[in-house]
Design a protein around this motif. Sequence first.
Motif, short mmCIF file in Angstrom:
data_model
loop_
_atom_site.label_atom_id
_atom_site.label_comp_id
_atom_site.label_asym_id
_atom_site.label_seq_id
_atom_site.Cartn_x
_atom_site.Cartn_y
_atom_site.Cartn_z
N PHE A 66 0.88 -1.16 0.00
CA PHE A 66 0.00 0.00 0.00
C PHE A 66 0.92 1.21 0.00
CE2 PHE A 66 -2.37 -3.47 1.75
CZ PHE A 66 -3.65 -3.31 1.21
N VAL A 67 0.82 2.05 -1.04
CA VAL A 67 1.72 3.18 -1.19
C VAL A 67 0.93 4.48 -1.24
CG1 VAL A 67 3.47 1.80 -2.38
CG2 VAL A 67 1.76 3.03 -3.72
N ASP A 68 1.65 5.59 -1.06
CA ASP A 68 1.05 6.93 -1.08
C ASP A 68 -0.05 7.08 -0.04
OD1 ASP A 68 2.78 7.53 -3.17
OD2 ASP A 68 1.32 6.99 -4.70
N GLY A 69 0.09 6.38 1.06
CA GLY A 69 -0.84 6.50 2.19
C GLY A 69 -2.02 5.55 2.08
N ALA A 70 -2.39 5.00 3.21
CA ALA A 70 -3.57 4.16 3.32
C ALA A 70 -4.29 4.57 4.60
CB ALA A 70 -3.20 2.68 3.37
N ARG A 71 -5.55 4.91 4.49
CA ARG A 71 -6.34 5.33 5.65
C ARG A 71 -7.48 4.35 5.82
NH1 ARG A 71 -10.53 9.54 7.01
NH2 ARG A 71 -10.09 10.01 9.19
N ILE A 72 -7.51 3.68 6.97
CA ILE A 72 -8.52 2.67 7.23
C ILE A 72 -9.26 3.04 8.51
CG2 ILE A 72 -8.95 0.23 7.68
CD1 ILE A 72 -6.18 -0.23 6.24
N LEU A 73 -10.57 3.13 8.41
CA LEU A 73 -11.42 3.39 9.57
C LEU A 73 -12.18 2.11 9.86
CD1 LEU A 73 -12.90 6.84 8.48
CD2 LEU A 73 -11.04 6.43 10.08
N TYR A 74 -12.18 1.67 11.12
CA TYR A 74 -12.87 0.45 11.51
C TYR A 74 -13.82 0.76 12.65
CZ TYR A 74 -13.81 -4.15 13.41
OH TYR A 74 -14.44 -5.27 13.88
N GLU A 75 -15.04 0.24 12.54
CA GLU A 75 -16.06 0.45 13.57
C GLU A 75 -16.52 -0.90 14.09
OE1 GLU A 75 -20.05 3.08 13.99
OE2 GLU A 75 -19.97 1.73 12.27
N ASP A 76 -16.42 -1.09 15.42
CA ASP A 76 -16.89 -2.31 16.06
C ASP A 76 -18.13 -1.96 16.86
OD1 ASP A 76 -17.34 -4.64 17.46
OD2 ASP A 76 -15.26 -4.89 18.10
N THR A 77 -19.28 -2.39 16.35
CA THR A 77 -20.55 -2.08 16.99
C THR A 77 -21.00 -3.20 17.93
OG1 THR A 77 -21.82 -3.05 15.16
CG2 THR A 77 -21.30 -0.69 15.03
N ALA A 78 -20.21 -4.28 18.03
CA ALA A 78 -20.59 -5.41 18.87
C ALA A 78 -20.34 -5.14 20.35
CB ALA A 78 -19.84 -6.67 18.44
N VAL A 79 -19.65 -4.07 20.65
CA VAL A 79 -19.37 -3.72 22.04
C VAL A 79 -20.07 -2.40 22.37
CG1 VAL A 79 -17.19 -4.95 22.12
CG2 VAL A 79 -17.22 -2.57 21.41
N ASP A 80 -20.28 -2.18 23.67
CA ASP A 80 -20.93 -0.94 24.10
C ASP A 80 -20.05 -0.27 25.14
OD1 ASP A 80 -22.85 1.03 24.34
OD2 ASP A 80 -23.97 -0.06 25.90
N PRO A 81 -19.56 0.92 24.91
CA PRO A 81 -19.82 1.73 23.72
C PRO A 81 -19.04 1.19 22.51
CG PRO A 81 -18.25 2.85 25.12
CD PRO A 81 -18.67 1.62 25.85
N ARG A 82 -19.52 1.51 21.34
CA ARG A 82 -18.86 1.03 20.12
C ARG A 82 -17.45 1.61 20.04
NH1 ARG A 82 -22.05 4.68 15.76
NH2 ARG A 82 -20.59 6.40 15.82
N VAL A 83 -16.60 0.91 19.33
CA VAL A 83 -15.20 1.29 19.19
C VAL A 83 -14.94 1.72 17.75
CG1 VAL A 83 -12.82 0.46 19.28
CG2 VAL A 83 -14.48 -0.29 21.00
#
Length: 153
Positions: free
Chosen positions: A83-100
């Motif tokens: 992965f070149v020139d930057g890689a931005r990954i956002l991950y959301e875990d809704t299985a926990v409270d509060p979500r992560v």
Amino acid sequence: MNLDAADLGVTVGSGELAKAKAGRVTLNGAAVDQSMAFAAAELVIATLQAELSDKLMTAFGGGEEKTGSAEPAPTVKLARLAFVDGARILYEDTAVDPRVEVSVNARTLEIENIDTGNPNQRTDAKVVATVNEFATVDASGWAEPLATRPTFD
């Protein structure tokens, strides 16, 4: 086969499960045989922006134990994934409270020697990234993630 494509995007589940876009995708020396085994010399993804949810794995049956005698999955062999020139990954875990929510901005992300048909194959990895804007990760090493007893260094 060689491929060079620009401005690619994908959405899964109208975007609520996952969406991603890449400025450029380059695939070199790729081949697929009659057993659907895939091999390639190099896959390079530039300026990746991805948003993933824990619901993605659930949608594809992740976590469910398979029963019966299914045929073995086709193998994947890839000499280099970068992965070149930057890689931005956002991950959301809704299985926990509060979500992560986790944000990873990778400056370097490279994996070499991927071979799902050889569980004892060492896979090399390098990563330089920032997690949630404040934690820095700078690591390199190898893993045998598919071995009967996975090992890592």
